[in-house]
Design a protein around this motif. Structure first.
Motif, PDB file in Angstrom:
ATOM      1  N   GLN A 170       0.836  -1.191   0.000  1.00  0.00           N
ATOM      2  CA  GLN A 170       0.000   0.000   0.000  1.00  0.00           C
ATOM      3  C   GLN A 170       0.873   1.242   0.000  1.00  0.00           C
ATOM      4  O   GLN A 170       2.010   1.203   0.451  1.00  0.00           O
ATOM      5  N   GLY A 171       0.312   2.346  -0.470  1.00  0.00           N
ATOM      6  CA  GLY A 171       1.024   3.617  -0.446  1.00  0.00           C
ATOM      7  C   GLY A 171       1.516   4.006  -1.815  1.00  0.00           C
ATOM      8  O   GLY A 171       1.019   3.555  -2.840  1.00  0.00           O
ATOM      9  N   SER A 172       2.538   4.846  -1.810  1.00  0.00           N
ATOM     10  CA  SER A 172       3.113   5.337  -3.055  1.00  0.00           C
ATOM     11  C   SER A 172       4.625   5.420  -2.891  1.00  0.00           C
ATOM     12  O   SER A 172       5.144   5.233  -1.793  1.00  0.00           O
ATOM     13  N   ILE A 173       5.302   5.708  -3.984  1.00  0.00           N
ATOM     14  CA  ILE A 173       6.766   5.750  -3.954  1.00  0.00           C
ATOM     15  C   ILE A 173       7.236   6.649  -2.819  1.00  0.00           C
ATOM     16  O   ILE A 173       6.795   7.776  -2.680  1.00  0.00           O
ATOM     17  N   GLY A 174       8.099   6.108  -1.979  1.00  0.00           N
ATOM     18  CA  GLY A 174       8.632   6.847  -0.840  1.00  0.00           C
ATOM     19  C   GLY A 174       7.839   6.650   0.435  1.00  0.00           C
ATOM     20  O   GLY A 174       8.303   7.023   1.512  1.00  0.00           O
TER      21      GLY A 174
ATOM     22  N   ALA B  46      11.577   0.517   2.289  1.00  0.00           N
ATOM     23  CA  ALA B  46      12.547   1.131   1.382  1.00  0.00           C
ATOM     24  C   ALA B  46      12.478   0.477   0.006  1.00  0.00           C
ATOM     25  O   ALA B  46      12.116  -0.697  -0.111  1.00  0.00           O
ATOM     26  N   PRO B  47      12.826   1.216  -1.044  1.00  0.00           N
ATOM     27  CA  PRO B  47      12.856   0.612  -2.384  1.00  0.00           C
ATOM     28  C   PRO B  47      13.867  -0.532  -2.433  1.00  0.00           C
ATOM     29  O   PRO B  47      14.901  -0.496  -1.779  1.00  0.00           O
TER      30      PRO B  47
ATOM     31  N   GLY C  97      11.299   2.454  -6.408  1.00  0.00           N
ATOM     32  CA  GLY C  97      11.577   3.796  -5.909  1.00  0.00           C
ATOM     33  C   GLY C  97      12.546   4.457  -6.865  1.00  0.00           C
ATOM     34  O   GLY C  97      12.793   3.968  -7.965  1.00  0.00           O
ATOM     35  N   PHE C  98      13.109   5.550  -6.445  1.00  0.00           N
ATOM     36  CA  PHE C  98      14.049   6.270  -7.289  1.00  0.00           C
ATOM     37  C   PHE C  98      15.005   7.047  -6.408  1.00  0.00           C
ATOM     38  O   PHE C  98      14.668   7.465  -5.315  1.00  0.00           O
TER      39      PHE C  98
ATOM     40  N   ILE D 204      14.768   2.144  -8.813  1.00  0.00           N
ATOM     41  CA  ILE D 204      15.320   1.160  -7.883  1.00  0.00           C
ATOM     42  C   ILE D 204      14.267   0.083  -7.661  1.00  0.00           C
ATOM     43  O   ILE D 204      13.085   0.379  -7.516  1.00  0.00           O
ATOM     44  N   GLY D 205      14.679  -1.164  -7.588  1.00  0.00           N
ATOM     45  CA  GLY D 205      13.765  -2.265  -7.306  1.00  0.00           C
ATOM     46  C   GLY D 205      13.336  -2.974  -8.579  1.00  0.00           C
ATOM     47  O   GLY D 205      13.729  -2.623  -9.686  1.00  0.00           O
TER      48      GLY D 205
END
Length: 177
Positions: free
Chosen positions: A41-45, A80-81, A104-105, A123-124
């Protein structure tokens, strides 16, 4: 000698040749290795993961360390990513695991050929990323690549771009952007 196939409370009495006996009561609990399902769940970061373990056990959860700190709570926050492993162990009987990836980035990169952070990329596990577009601060497209490439080296038409802000736009296979 007795084989028990069902949970419950069992009493065993043993008697020797002299007529002396001893009684022991044993509680047999139901337990099995968990089947793991999870929801990211959630979004990048700002990702969290909710683990849904199915089976007949009392389960504890750990993230990325099979011998690490197990918790009764099935939710982990601020993931974390990168690549991760979920560990679910029954208090009485074995454990299971499942792997997942969070994309992630990096917030910055330094394309100066020193071998550290020289390219920018997601990343990932990016199996769901179809394409990435990178823009300068004025909205000019400076790089476009499908994710199966090595990433962006900070150039446009073979020329190094200045150190400044750049923005990216990722298109996912699912249609998300």
């Amino acid at each position: 000698n007795i084989a028990i196939n069902m949970p419950g409370i069992y009493t065993v009495e043993a008697t020797n040749n002299n007529g002396c006996s001893s009684i022991r009561t044993i509680t047999v609990a139901s337990a099995e290795i968990a089947t793991i399902n999870y929801t990211l769940q959630g979004s990048i970061g700002n990702y969290s993961i909710v683990i849904n373990a199915t089976g007949t056990g009392n389960y504890l959860y750990a993230l990325d360390d099979e011998n690490g700190a197990y918790q009764a709570n099935n939710v982990f926050y601020n993931i974390a990513p990168g690549q991760h492993t979920i560990y679910v162990k029954d208090e009485n009987c074995g454990s299971s695991e499942a792997s997942f990836s969070v994309i992630g980035f990096p917030n910055f990169f330094s394309p100066n050929a020193d071998g550290v952070n020289d390219r920018w990329n997601i990343i990932g596990n990016s199996d769901n990323v179809r394409e990435i577009n990178i823009f300068d601060r004025y909205g000019k497209l400076v790089y476009n690549f499908p994710f199966d490439r090595f990433g962006w080296d900070g150039t446009f038409n073979g020329q190094k771009l200045p150190a400044t802000d750049y923005w990216f736009y990722a298109k996912m296979i699912s249609g998300e952007e």
